[in-house]
Write an enzyme that holds these catalytic residues in place. Sequence first.
Site, PDB file in Angstrom:
ATOM      1  N   HIS A 124       1.030  -1.256   0.083  1.00  0.00           N
ATOM      2  CA  HIS A 124       0.143  -0.070  -0.230  1.00  0.00           C
ATOM      3  C   HIS A 124       0.956   1.313   0.001  1.00  0.00           C
ATOM      4  O   HIS A 124       2.071   1.137   0.571  1.00  0.00           O
ATOM      5  CB  HIS A 124      -0.974  -0.188   1.246  1.00  0.00           C
ATOM      6  N   ASP A 201       2.930  -4.720   8.134  1.00  0.00           N
ATOM      7  CA  ASP A 201       1.902  -3.850   8.090  1.00  0.00           C
ATOM      8  C   ASP A 201       0.560  -4.707   8.307  1.00  0.00           C
ATOM      9  O   ASP A 201       0.202  -5.632   7.304  1.00  0.00           O
ATOM     10  CB  ASP A 201       1.744  -3.236   6.684  1.00  0.00           C
ATOM     11  N   GLN A 204      -4.589  -5.344   7.020  1.00  0.00           N
ATOM     12  CA  GLN A 204      -5.628  -6.368   6.233  1.00  0.00           C
ATOM     13  C   GLN A 204      -5.948  -7.525   7.183  1.00  0.00           C
ATOM     14  O   GLN A 204      -6.776  -8.227   7.137  1.00  0.00           O
ATOM     15  CB  GLN A 204      -5.293  -6.662   4.994  1.00  0.00           C
ATOM     16  N   LYS A 227     -10.500  -1.199  10.315  1.00  0.00           N
ATOM     17  CA  LYS A 227     -10.538  -2.280   9.331  1.00  0.00           C
ATOM     18  C   LYS A 227     -11.016  -3.549  10.565  1.00  0.00           C
ATOM     19  O   LYS A 227     -11.152  -4.773   9.941  1.00  0.00           O
ATOM     20  CB  LYS A 227      -9.293  -2.459   8.697  1.00  0.00           C
ATOM     21  N   CYS A 365      -4.904   2.322  -3.734  1.00  0.00           N
ATOM     22  CA  CYS A 365      -3.506   2.878  -3.292  1.00  0.00           C
ATOM     23  C   CYS A 365      -2.353   2.065  -3.257  1.00  0.00           C
ATOM     24  O   CYS A 365      -1.504   1.830  -2.356  1.00  0.00           O
ATOM     25  CB  CYS A 365      -3.661   3.085  -1.538  1.00  0.00           C
TER      26      CYS A 365
HETATM   27  N1  PMP Z   1      -1.794  -0.878   4.399  1.00  0.00           N
HETATM   28  C1  PMP Z   1      -2.764  -1.616   3.952  1.00  0.00           C
HETATM   29  C2  PMP Z   1      -2.532  -2.829   3.421  1.00  0.00           C
HETATM   30  C3  PMP Z   1      -4.182  -1.195   3.791  1.00  0.00           C
HETATM   31  O1  PMP Z   1      -4.968  -1.880   3.150  1.00  0.00           O
HETATM   32  C4  PMP Z   1      -4.048   0.080   4.468  1.00  0.00           C
HETATM   33  C5  PMP Z   1      -5.825   0.826   4.222  1.00  0.00           C
HETATM   34  N2  PMP Z   1      -6.481   0.613   3.051  1.00  0.00           N
HETATM   35  C6  PMP Z   1      -3.193   0.885   4.831  1.00  0.00           C
HETATM   36  C7  PMP Z   1      -1.951   0.386   5.033  1.00  0.00           C
HETATM   37  C8  PMP Z   1      -3.211   2.113   5.411  1.00  0.00           C
HETATM   38  O2  PMP Z   1      -4.273   1.966   6.809  1.00  0.00           O
HETATM   39  P1  PMP Z   1      -4.914   3.463   7.541  1.00  0.00           P
HETATM   40  O3  PMP Z   1      -5.595   4.130   6.175  1.00  0.00           O
HETATM   41  O4  PMP Z   1      -5.980   2.734   8.221  1.00  0.00           O
HETATM   42  O5  PMP Z   1      -3.816   4.108   7.941  1.00  0.00           O
END
Ligand code: PMP
Length: 407
Positions: A124, A201, A204, A227, A365
Amino acid sequence: LTELDIARLREQFPVLNQQVNGRDLVYLDNAATSQKPRAVINALVDYYTGYNANIHRGIHTLAEKATKTYEQTRETAKQFINAATTEEIIFTRGVTEGINLVASSYAKVFLTKGDEIIISGLEHHSNIVPWQLACGSNGASIKVIPVKDNGTLDIEAYKALLSNKTKLVAVNHASNSLGTINPVKEIIDLAHEVGAVVLIDGAQSGAHLPIDVQALDCDFYCLSAHKMYGPTGTGILYGKKALLEKMPPYHGGGEMIKEVSFEKTTYNDLPYKFEAGTPNIADVVAFHYAMTFILETGREVMAAHEHDLLVYATERISQLKGVKIYGTGAEKLSVVSFTVDGIHPFDIGQMLDARGIAVRTGHHCTQPLMDRFKIEGTVRASFAIYNTRKEVDQLVEALERVINFMK
Ligand code: PMP
């Protein structure tokens, strides 16, 4: 879970009980954010109506109750990921802030020119850009583990990238775009062999996979509450105590200090050293109920139900004309990411929305991953514990209509 179990469970999620564009809402955008059970919503209301007060500093009754409840979430989080101590649990705004904290107060500080950070092609943007920012100031560089055609990481290529220059490895536990579950234990062990630290990270994985930071032996692990059936605006950064202790503070301000004078400031103990200012008390308080919801429902029960939906949806969607599903080679979370020949993902998303079906379209993203597959974006349906086979049928039926209409 039986249909009745799911129906009962859905009753806990008031937002699901509504019509969108004249149809029952079918919410399949859970990888972006999950819906919240009543216990989480009630916790927010209870806090603001019953004991809103600033924490840690007050000696009055409300402040004490707020502090105790806030710290209860830290204890729950410690258990949720099996950390050794609550000193290793730092409340953040979410995964993005957790990664930025480590990039700023670890990578930027301890890495120098010639050092290397390894990330993966599945990341991401929030697990790419903070490292670029850090490397911009310390002169270190970034290497990328390539993604295979089936959406899995090329572990042989990863082994070849590792060297004594590797100082940090940052990968996701599971991909938000494809659902690929990465072999994080193997990735961590290989990194440790060359002396690198590893950040996972967990955006998910939080709601879908068991997490045991001690068994994984990861150095940092990030989660976002929103999430995980929890509120937006909070999450946690886990870090090994020895590392957190040697890292400088990320933000300066109240709460993160021991003593301040104009000449010199000493910092507070862990985890408060990294929690400057008044934190997001209400959402942290409610986060406890989100984790409790997951633990009480049972992570294995959830995983089994979501896997059933994944298999069923994959089978049905792959039979549609002109559909290509991305990331089929791996153990996966319940994410189905696909394109349809000749139809823009955005148009599909809009037409599904007209029928009350919420999916995500676009690059999610993960632009470098889209470039890897030479596509602009995909349509992504992602499932949670409250979704049903009937909703998969509604999605497939709507997709059939879209495809026939556009052809
Ligand atoms: N890493 C991954 C794999 C994600 O799916 C997301 C959110 N789409 C993020 C990081 C960022 O998370 P947040 O927007 O809650 O900070």
